[in-house]
Scaffold this active site. Sequence first.
Site, PDB file in Angstrom:
ATOM      1  N   LEU A 144       0.982  -0.971   0.154  1.00  0.00           N
ATOM      2  CA  LEU A 144       0.054  -0.019  -0.039  1.00  0.00           C
ATOM      3  C   LEU A 144       0.972   1.319   0.056  1.00  0.00           C
ATOM      4  O   LEU A 144       1.680   1.230   0.704  1.00  0.00           O
ATOM      5  CB  LEU A 144      -0.665   0.021   1.276  1.00  0.00           C
ATOM      6  N   ASP A 145       0.471   2.079  -0.966  1.00  0.00           N
ATOM      7  CA  ASP A 145       1.243   3.351  -0.813  1.00  0.00           C
ATOM      8  C   ASP A 145       1.497   4.198   0.647  1.00  0.00           C
ATOM      9  O   ASP A 145       0.477   3.844   1.304  1.00  0.00           O
ATOM     10  CB  ASP A 145       1.061   4.247  -2.024  1.00  0.00           C
ATOM     11  N   VAL A 146       2.212   5.027   0.684  1.00  0.00           N
ATOM     12  CA  VAL A 146       2.447   5.617   1.778  1.00  0.00           C
ATOM     13  C   VAL A 146       1.104   6.407   2.559  1.00  0.00           C
ATOM     14  O   VAL A 146       0.992   6.678   3.638  1.00  0.00           O
ATOM     15  CB  VAL A 146       3.586   6.801   1.620  1.00  0.00           C
ATOM     16  N   ALA A 147       0.251   6.879   1.430  1.00  0.00           N
ATOM     17  CA  ALA A 147      -0.803   7.698   1.963  1.00  0.00           C
ATOM     18  C   ALA A 147      -2.113   6.895   1.958  1.00  0.00           C
ATOM     19  O   ALA A 147      -3.095   7.482   2.413  1.00  0.00           O
ATOM     20  CB  ALA A 147      -1.076   8.673   0.857  1.00  0.00           C
ATOM     21  N   THR A 148      -1.989   5.609   1.672  1.00  0.00           N
ATOM     22  CA  THR A 148      -3.031   4.800   1.679  1.00  0.00           C
ATOM     23  C   THR A 148      -3.087   3.782   3.037  1.00  0.00           C
ATOM     24  O   THR A 148      -2.189   3.578   3.446  1.00  0.00           O
ATOM     25  CB  THR A 148      -3.166   3.554   0.662  1.00  0.00           C
TER      26      THR A 148
END
Length: 413
Positions: free
Chosen positions: A272-276
């Site tokens: 999961l990307d850092v903002a998700t």
Amino acid sequence: MAMAVAFSSIQTFPSLFSNQTLRFQPLRRRLPLFLASSSSSSTTEFNISFGTATSPRPSKTLVPDASPPDPSSASLPIIPWIVRDENGNLTIQSSPPARFLQSMAETKTSSSNSKKKKKIDNSKSKEKNTPPTPVASTAPKYSKAARRFYNQNIKESQVQRLSKVLAAAGVASRRSSEELIFEGKVTVNGSVCTSPQTRVDISKDSIYVNGSRLSKKLPPKLYFALNKPKGYICSSGDESKSVISLFDELWKGWNKIHPRIPKPRLFTVGRLDVATTGLIIVTNDGEFAQTLAHPSSELSKEYIATVDGTVHRRHLIAISEGTEIEGIKCVPDSVELLPVQPDASRPRLRIVVHEGRNHEVRELVKNAGLQLYSLKRIRIGGFRLPSDLGLGKYVELKPADIRLLQGNSRKSA
């Protein structure tokens, strides 16, 4: 007159009536004989005598039966038994002798034992003739999970590739373990090994990595569901903002709970990307992670996307038509506008995908002309993120949860 003569003749034998054992009824049956003989001559005398043997014989006595009479068996004939008593005299009794009954019982017991022995011999002969059940000597050709269970629990030899053993022991990732082997930092049974494909048995072979001996026991397989917070990256390194750092509390009491067992090396299944935020699986089982993350599994993943502005019908149509990502057309499984919540002013979209490509949901929302505010994953396969699991918290998965993860794919649907 003839009757008188008969009775007068009988009176000449007083000893005949002195014996109480004789009854009058049998005598009356013989009266016609007496009458017939007396008709010829009135002076006929009866000279009745009992013959005596040349040698004296022991007298015969009747031994009465001590058992009480049975009224129902009164009409049955009594079979006499002639036996010899302790003094050698012959006696008559109505019941069989004790030694005869004992011999009959022994004969019956011996016959029953012989029958049982014959049955046992027959069963043994059948077992000998029955061919032995063949034992499977190779792993069953079923799913990867079945083969993994067979290798871990049934297969006698735990021979595996050296790089795989190092990764399972928590030394490093599979690629990093291969680099250590190529650099000559791994020895097997006292010899430097530079081939990652070398087959070793951790329970028998002596393996050293950078001078430290590898434990004979592998760490247990662990599976966790983590509610990833925003700002953390899916990396297995030593970064402070790595999702693996959220498990530091687990290692504090590890040596006390699991003595002489190395700590497992955890990593995330997918990214999961850092903002998700939201659901992500963390484990140390490489095969499980590969099965779950591989595109061929086509596991459905559900996201909640919060956007700015107003969502119209054309936006939903644009998202459902899909977009091209890295040269491949990605189309979501479903798109739905959720009802507005009282405590949230921004609209929310439920988007379900199965490709799982990098930034897929973000690209779908962006291609529709919407601005994404936040993104959260709430489901993988059939397993849904627990509603009471806070950000940064994790829960260990049960076997039923693991089956849910693997059991809800687009193929089965």
